[in-house]
Design an enzyme around this catalytic site. Structure first.
Site, PDB file in Angstrom:
ATOM      1  CE  LYS A   1      17.340   7.211 -36.191  1.00 15.23           C
ATOM      2  NZ  LYS A   1      18.799   7.397 -36.018  1.00 15.23           N
TER       3      LYS A   1
ATOM      4  NE  ARG B   1      16.448  12.124 -31.704  1.00 12.82           N
ATOM      5  CZ  ARG B   1      16.622  11.864 -32.995  1.00 12.82           C
ATOM      6  NH1 ARG B   1      15.606  11.584 -33.769  1.00 12.82           N
ATOM      7  NH2 ARG B   1      17.821  11.880 -33.497  1.00 12.82           N
TER       8      ARG B   1
ATOM      9  NE  ARG C   1      23.480  11.651 -42.832  1.00 12.39           N
ATOM     10  CZ  ARG C   1      22.878  11.376 -41.682  1.00 12.39           C
ATOM     11  NH1 ARG C   1      22.043  10.370 -41.587  1.00 12.39           N
ATOM     12  NH2 ARG C   1      23.109  12.132 -40.631  1.00 12.39           N
TER      13      ARG C   1
ATOM     14  NE  ARG D   1      21.012  15.314 -40.868  1.00  9.71           N
ATOM     15  CZ  ARG D   1      20.566  14.276 -40.163  1.00  9.71           C
ATOM     16  NH1 ARG D   1      20.054  13.229 -40.778  1.00  9.71           N
ATOM     17  NH2 ARG D   1      20.633  14.294 -38.859  1.00  9.71           N
TER      18      ARG D   1
ATOM     19  NE  ARG E   1      23.028  14.013 -35.104  1.00  9.36           N
ATOM     20  CZ  ARG E   1      23.419  13.789 -36.371  1.00  9.36           C
ATOM     21  NH1 ARG E   1      24.375  14.537 -36.915  1.00  9.36           N
ATOM     22  NH2 ARG E   1      22.859  12.851 -37.081  1.00  9.36           N
TER      23      ARG E   1
END
Ligand code: AP5
Ligand code: MG
Ligand code: ZN
Length: 216
Positions: free
Chosen positions: A13, A88, A127, A161, A172
């Site tokens: 996203k 969400r 990431r 993160r 998640r």
């Protein structure tokens, strides 16, 4: 153009929102980014959000709806926006409908990025992001052209993160399937939903989205 990018954690996203926002000269509104800024600055919202985000749960609806509503009023949103990570759950989607109606605005498309769960863990745990400009990278799928130097701005510091560890990613994902996936039916019923194959490589996904938007 007013868009929502919908998909599980790691679907791409943020990657695609950044590219499409640049191409269309509209803004990317990521509630995750806004909350991480609030955490880093230690604001009241940030203090509340920090432990929730570290667990991988959703921050209370009133907080995110408030942030988004306020953001819509800013001049840079006049040309359009991409909502990345919002709404969400159904309550947020209903709140968004009201906020948009009150401002006499309509959504153009809701773009779903479809990715297999197994691929997501690998994407998220690899990431990292430029600390200066926010450009996203990946240990395997997108390394900086010159090692250790951001392609976009030349900065040399990157960060990972706090919620990008395997355990939090699993929660998640659970939260996504339970709370967020029902929005696919919600937007399909409004004839707004378009799906793309998020398993394709990044440039291909960008091309699929541009085709939906009729953008060059
Ligand atoms: P948020 O920041 O929104 O995180 P998320 O939804 O978990 O999604 P990610 O940002 O992890 O993934 P992405 O889809 O942006 O993927 P990316 O492009 O980086 O939310 C974080 C937390 O904030 C939530 O858990 C919650 O606590 C809170 N929150 C936020 N919004 C909220 C709301 N509305 N309500 C309540 N709470 C909220 O890509 C991932 C990696 O894969 C990158 O390294 C990238 O380089 C790579 N990659 C991307 N595309 C490809 C591809 N096609 N092929 C190979 N690699 C790829
Ligand atoms: Mg993101
Ligand atoms: Zn940078």
């Amino acid at each position: 153009m007013r868009l929502i990018f919908l998909g599980p954690p790691g679907a791409g996203k943020g990657t695609q929102a950044q590219r499409i926002a640049d191409a269309l000269n509209i803004v990317q509104l990521s509630t995750g980014e806004m909350l991480r800024t609030a955490v880093a600055e230690g604001t009241e919202v940030g203090k509340k959000a920090k432990p929730i985000m570290e667990r991988g749960d959703l921050v209370p609806d009133d907080i995110v709806v408030g942030i988004i509503d306020e953001r819509f009023g800013a001049p840079d949103c006049a040309n359009g926006f991409i909502l990345d990570g919002f709404p969400r759950n159904t309550a947020q989607a209903e709140a968004l409908d009201k906020v948009l109606a009150a401002r006499d605005l309509q959504l153009d498309h809701v773009v779903e990025l479809k990715v297999d769960d197994e691929a997501l863990v690998e994407r998220i745990t690899g990431r990292f992001t430029c600390e200066n400009c926010g450009e996203g990278y990946h240990d395997k799928f997108k390394r900086p052209v010159k090692p250790g130097i951001c392609d976009r701005c030349g900065h040399r510091k990157f960060s990972r993160r706090a919620d990008d560890n395997e355990q939090t990613v699993r929660s998640r994902l659970e939260v996504y399937h339970r709370e967020t996936a029902p929005l696919l039916a919600y937007y399909s019923a409004q004839s707004k939903l378009k799906s793309v194959d998020g398993m394709a490589d990044m440039d291909d996904v960008t091309a699929q989205i541009k085709a939906i938007l009729g953008a060059p």
